[in-house]
Design a protein around this motif. Structure first.
Motif, mmCIF file in Angstrom:
data_model
loop_
_atom_site.group_PDB
_atom_site.id
_atom_site.type_symbol
_atom_site.label_atom_id
_atom_site.label_comp_id
_atom_site.label_asym_id
_atom_site.label_seq_id
_atom_site.Cartn_x
_atom_site.Cartn_y
_atom_site.Cartn_z
ATOM 1 N N ASP A 456 -6.924 -75.271 -11.968
ATOM 2 C CA ASP A 456 -7.985 -75.848 -11.132
ATOM 3 C C ASP A 456 -7.921 -75.316 -9.701
ATOM 4 O O ASP A 456 -8.950 -75.020 -9.089
ATOM 5 N N ALA A 457 -6.705 -75.188 -9.172
ATOM 6 C CA ALA A 457 -6.551 -74.662 -7.806
ATOM 7 C C ALA A 457 -7.004 -73.212 -7.732
ATOM 8 O O ALA A 457 -7.618 -72.790 -6.745
ATOM 9 N N THR A 458 -6.724 -72.449 -8.784
ATOM 10 C CA THR A 458 -7.131 -71.038 -8.809
ATOM 11 C C THR A 458 -8.649 -70.914 -8.844
ATOM 12 O O THR A 458 -9.233 -70.076 -8.134
ATOM 13 N N ILE A 459 -9.300 -71.743 -9.655
ATOM 14 C CA ILE A 459 -10.769 -71.734 -9.718
ATOM 15 C C ILE A 459 -11.363 -72.121 -8.372
ATOM 16 O O ILE A 459 -12.347 -71.527 -7.906
ATOM 17 N N LEU A 460 -10.745 -73.092 -7.726
ATOM 18 C CA LEU A 460 -11.223 -73.527 -6.413
ATOM 19 C C LEU A 460 -11.073 -72.410 -5.381
ATOM 20 O O LEU A 460 -11.949 -72.225 -4.522
ATOM 21 N N LEU A 461 -9.979 -71.661 -5.467
ATOM 22 C CA LEU A 461 -9.796 -70.519 -4.558
ATOM 23 C C LEU A 461 -10.918 -69.503 -4.736
ATOM 24 O O LEU A 461 -11.438 -68.947 -3.762
ATOM 25 N N TRP A 462 -11.295 -69.252 -5.986
ATOM 26 C CA TRP A 462 -12.383 -68.303 -6.261
ATOM 27 C C TRP A 462 -13.703 -68.793 -5.656
ATOM 28 O O TRP A 462 -14.465 -68.005 -5.085
ATOM 29 N N LYS A 463 -13.943 -70.080 -5.757
ATOM 30 C CA LYS A 463 -15.199 -70.633 -5.232
ATOM 31 C C LYS A 463 -15.239 -70.627 -3.704
ATOM 32 O O LYS A 463 -16.292 -70.394 -3.106
ATOM 33 N N ILE A 464 -14.091 -70.891 -3.085
ATOM 34 C CA ILE A 464 -14.071 -71.075 -1.633
ATOM 35 C C ILE A 464 -13.863 -69.767 -0.886
ATOM 36 O O ILE A 464 -14.574 -69.460 0.072
ATOM 37 N N ASP A 465 -12.878 -68.978 -1.294
ATOM 38 C CA ASP A 465 -12.511 -67.791 -0.522
ATOM 39 C C ASP A 465 -12.014 -66.710 -1.461
ATOM 40 O O ASP A 465 -10.942 -66.825 -2.048
ATOM 41 N N LYS A 466 -12.798 -65.649 -1.622
ATOM 42 C CA LYS A 466 -12.433 -64.569 -2.538
ATOM 43 C C LYS A 466 -11.160 -63.859 -2.096
ATOM 44 O O LYS A 466 -10.372 -63.389 -2.928
ATOM 45 N N PHE A 467 -10.923 -63.782 -0.786
ATOM 46 C CA PHE A 467 -9.699 -63.141 -0.301
ATOM 47 C C PHE A 467 -8.484 -63.964 -0.696
ATOM 48 O O PHE A 467 -7.447 -63.410 -1.080
ATOM 49 N N ASP A 468 -8.600 -65.271 -0.607
ATOM 50 C CA ASP A 468 -7.514 -66.144 -1.058
ATOM 51 C C ASP A 468 -7.249 -65.952 -2.547
ATOM 52 O O ASP A 468 -6.097 -65.975 -2.996
ATOM 53 N N PHE A 469 -8.322 -65.782 -3.311
ATOM 54 C CA PHE A 469 -8.176 -65.559 -4.751
ATOM 55 C C PHE A 469 -7.432 -64.254 -5.022
ATOM 56 O O PHE A 469 -6.555 -64.193 -5.905
ATOM 57 N N VAL A 470 -7.757 -63.211 -4.262
ATOM 58 C CA VAL A 470 -7.060 -61.928 -4.401
ATOM 59 C C VAL A 470 -5.579 -62.093 -4.068
ATOM 60 O O VAL A 470 -4.707 -61.546 -4.754
ATOM 61 N N ALA A 471 -5.282 -62.856 -3.013
ATOM 62 C CA ALA A 471 -3.886 -63.118 -2.640
ATOM 63 C C ALA A 471 -3.156 -63.834 -3.766
ATOM 64 O O ALA A 471 -2.003 -63.509 -4.099
ATOM 65 N N CYS A 472 -3.813 -64.810 -4.350
ATOM 66 C CA CYS A 472 -3.239 -65.572 -5.458
ATOM 67 C C CYS A 472 -2.945 -64.665 -6.655
ATOM 68 O O CYS A 472 -1.847 -64.674 -7.216
ATOM 69 N N MET A 473 -3.930 -63.862 -7.035
ATOM 70 C CA MET A 473 -3.759 -62.975 -8.187
ATOM 71 C C MET A 473 -2.738 -61.872 -7.913
ATOM 72 O O MET A 473 -1.988 -61.459 -8.808
#
Length: 656
Positions: A456-473
């Motif tokens: 759920d946190a990962t999906i939320l990162l994708w919705k809110i901030d794509k750069f954060d999602f890249v950092a996560c991945m």
């Protein structure tokens, strides 16, 4: 009565506004235009003192010592170091009942986890129990969290084991000594951060990076447990997913043990089912006692069937007795000292990050303040003491803390109760774990780390901030495809890259006037906002430093060029005034001042005048100190964008 007075006052104010020569010329109502003020000048020593105090002592830790007697100061000092003496004054039997039940509950969870987690660090199971005896005791006296449960955790155990095996073979007699050395320096790192009040440094590891790192570590830990779950004798020492899966499939024809698989899968299913039931608060105890239940049942099953003689791997002998001293085992010199310091700093920071995050989570749920610096000192002290008493790196456990919270804990006494139960286990019960199958320990670890994967946190990162999602991945794939330390390095690198990108390339926006108001907003966010003829309004959404001043200047000039070209093509009035909205600009340095000086020299060549709107006190002070106010013109530094438009806008120029 009050409404009538309010109406009369409003009428008088409106009349004054309309009669003001500096009000809007289009019939809009604005207050008098005030001159932008600057704060009183502060000498350099006061400025440094205030900055230092706000950075390191914003919570005013010594404020409550003021005007106190010596005896009172001693008591306050004691309470500052040992919070138990503060909250212990109001402790009563009612609170103890809740803490006692919660302590017993988390003890039933921690004992099997301790045995399993020690194996992740490539240590004998007894060291996990040692750690859950000493560390919680120290924390209970020095920690400020009421809910956190202390002990070994999966991620730190894996990280420690991975870093240690990179430096030394796990079968070497110096392996254990290096583990104690790393634990000692992990504690020193945490203590130093607390004493020097540098806890803000751990904030540089972003939430997105932590989510990815934890998920990657969970997957890696789970894959590592396939050795115990499938009964594989020969297994890779690498942690990346490719090496692990190659090792699993290469041993499929001859290395798997069906009895081990039966035990492991059966109890893993039981543990996962118990976790689902335990999500309901009134059944939390089901998930809490499930690991210990699994250990008891599987041990009894192996003992009566002697499955260990049929290839089922068991824990074997665990020594009785409390922690032996280990101060003499720590490397304070020699070739492994540097390795111990490096491993200690890395594992200490990760342990600290996890503990602070857990503590803050539960503090917010119970609405009390967590003192971050006290937490760092407490965690550091317990790891230093632990390294001297045969423990490895301990920190806050989320699974145990969640159970502790749901069991109704009131204070850190739960850690004392848990520690006493572990002590009794060390003294009396360790021989009973001899026939515990390793498959059950693997199942316990897998069931525990599943909760670290936060989809759920990962999906939320994708919705809110794509750069954060890249950092996560990036952190996630770094851990599972390379190693834990590489994933951690990627997480830190991406976190810093995001900071640098935001600092060096801040956002700017063109503003327009909202219809029927004197409010100016981003024209992309508010499509109905209209620009003013002959005027371009640009907002800078960042402090202006050497790292971004040149970019901001060039971006403003590009806005000016592009907008002027658009207006000329539409046969509209060319831009005569450039208004820079300075409200979000919290600070400016000499490079920023120089950038505005260059703007002042460049704009007259384009027959454009520069206006500044609402510079803050620090910015205004520096503008005056650099004489930039004289270069721009004090009459061209205004209180707001509306004032600037009202003062320099032409009566014939209507909104575009």
């Amino acid at each position: 009565m009050s409404n009538r007075i309010s109406d009369e006052l409003s009428s008088k104010v409106m009349a004054e506004i309309k009669s003001s020569p500096s009000s809007r010329r289009h019939g809009d109502t604005l207050p008098y235009i005030h001159k932008v003020g600057a704060p009183p000048k502060q000498n350099i020593f006061d400025e440094i003192k205030d900055t230092f105090k706000e950075t390191f002592f914003s919570d005013n830790p010594l404020g409550h010592f003021k005007d106190q007697t010596k005896s009172r100061k001693f008591v306050l000092s004691l309470q500052a170091v040992f919070p138990i003496f503060e909250w212990g004054k109001g402790y009563n039997l009612s609170k103890f009942k809740g803490d006692f039940i919660a302590g017993l509950t988390i003890a039933s969870l921690c004992i099997p986890q301790d045995i399993a987690y020690a194996r992740l660090a490539h240590l004998d199971p007894k060291y996990g129990l040692y750690t859950s005896f000493v560390a919680p005791l120290v924390y209970a006296f020095m920690g400020s969290s009421r809910d956190i449960a202390i002990g070994p955790v999966a991620v730190v155990s894996l990280l420690l084991g991975s870093l240690l095996t990179d430096e030394i073979d796990k079968t070497s007699p110096d392996y254990l000594r290096l583990a104690f050395t790393a634990t000692f320096f992990a504690g020193i790192t945490q203590l130093a951060l607390g004493f020097l009040r540098l806890g803000f440094l751990i904030e540089f590891l972003s939430h997105a990076a932590i989510v990815g790192f934890m998920a990657g570590a969970a997957v890696t830990i789970a894959l590592q447990q396939l050795k115990g779950l499938l009964g594989i004798a020969q297994f890779t020492t690498n942690t990346d997913i490719i090496s692990v899966m190659r090792s699993v499939f290469s041993s499929a024809h001859h290395g798997w043990n069906w009895q081990t698989i039966l035990i492991g899968v059966s109890f893993l299913t039981f543990l996962l089912f118990s976790k689902q039931i335990g999500k309901k608060k009134k059944f939390f105890w089901v998930a809490a006692i499930a690991p210990l239940t699994s250990v008891v049942l599987s041990t009894f099953f192996v003992y009566i069937t002697r499955a260990d003689k049929k290839g089922v791997s068991i824990v074997k002998h665990i020594e009785k007795g409390v922690n032996p001293p280990s101060a003499s085992e720590i490397f304070f010199s020699g070739k492994y000292l540097g390795s111990g310091i490096k491993i200690g700093v890395i594992s200490g920071l990760i342990a600290l990050t996890e503990a602070i995050a857990i503590g803050r989570t539960f503090a917010a749920m119970k609405d009390y303040q967590l003192d971050g610096n006290k937490e760092m000192v407490a965690l550091g002290t317990m790891n230093v003491v632990g390294s001297l008493t045969s423990c490895y790196v301990a920190t806050g456990s989320f699974s145990r803390s969640a159970v502790n919270y749901m069991a109704g804990c009131n204070t850190a006494v739960t850690n004392i109760v848990m520690s006493i139960v572990v002590l009794l286990t060390l003294e009396l019960l360790t021989p009973l774990f001899k026939y515990t199958p390793n498959a059950v320990l693997a199942a316990i670890i897998i069931a525990a780390v599943v909760g670290l994967i936060d989809i759920d946190a990962t999906i939320l990162l994708w919705k809110i901030d794509k750069f954060d999602f890249v950092a996560c991945m990036g952190a996630f794939f770094g851990v599972i495809f390379k190693s834990v330390e590489i994933g951690l390095l990627i997480a830190v690198a991406i976190s810093f890259a995001k900071i640098l990108l935001q600092v060096t390339r801040p956002r700017t926006a063109v503003l327009g006037k909202l219809p029927g108001t004197a409010i100016y907003r981003n024209i992309l966010q508010y499509p109905k906002a209209t620009q003013i003829s002959g005027i371009l309004i640009v907002r800078v959404d960042s402090a202006i430093y050497f790292s971004n001043s040149n970019y901001i200047k060039e971006r403003i000039l590009r806005w000016l060029t592009d907008e002027d070209a658009v207006r000329r093509e539409s046969n509209l009035t060319r831009i005569q005034y450039l208004i820079v909205e300075m409200s979000p600009v919290t600070d400016i340095d000499t490079s920023g001042i120089h950038a505005f000086e260059e703007l002042c020299k460049t704009l007259p060549k384009r027959e454009v005048q520069l206006l500044l709107a609402n510079p803050g006190p620090i910015v205004m002070e520096k503008l005056q100190a650099s004489n930039l106010t004289n270069l721009i013109g004090e009459d061209k530094i205004l209180l707001s964008v509306a004032d600037a438009v009202a003062t320099f806008g032409s009566e014939a120029e209507e909104p575009l």
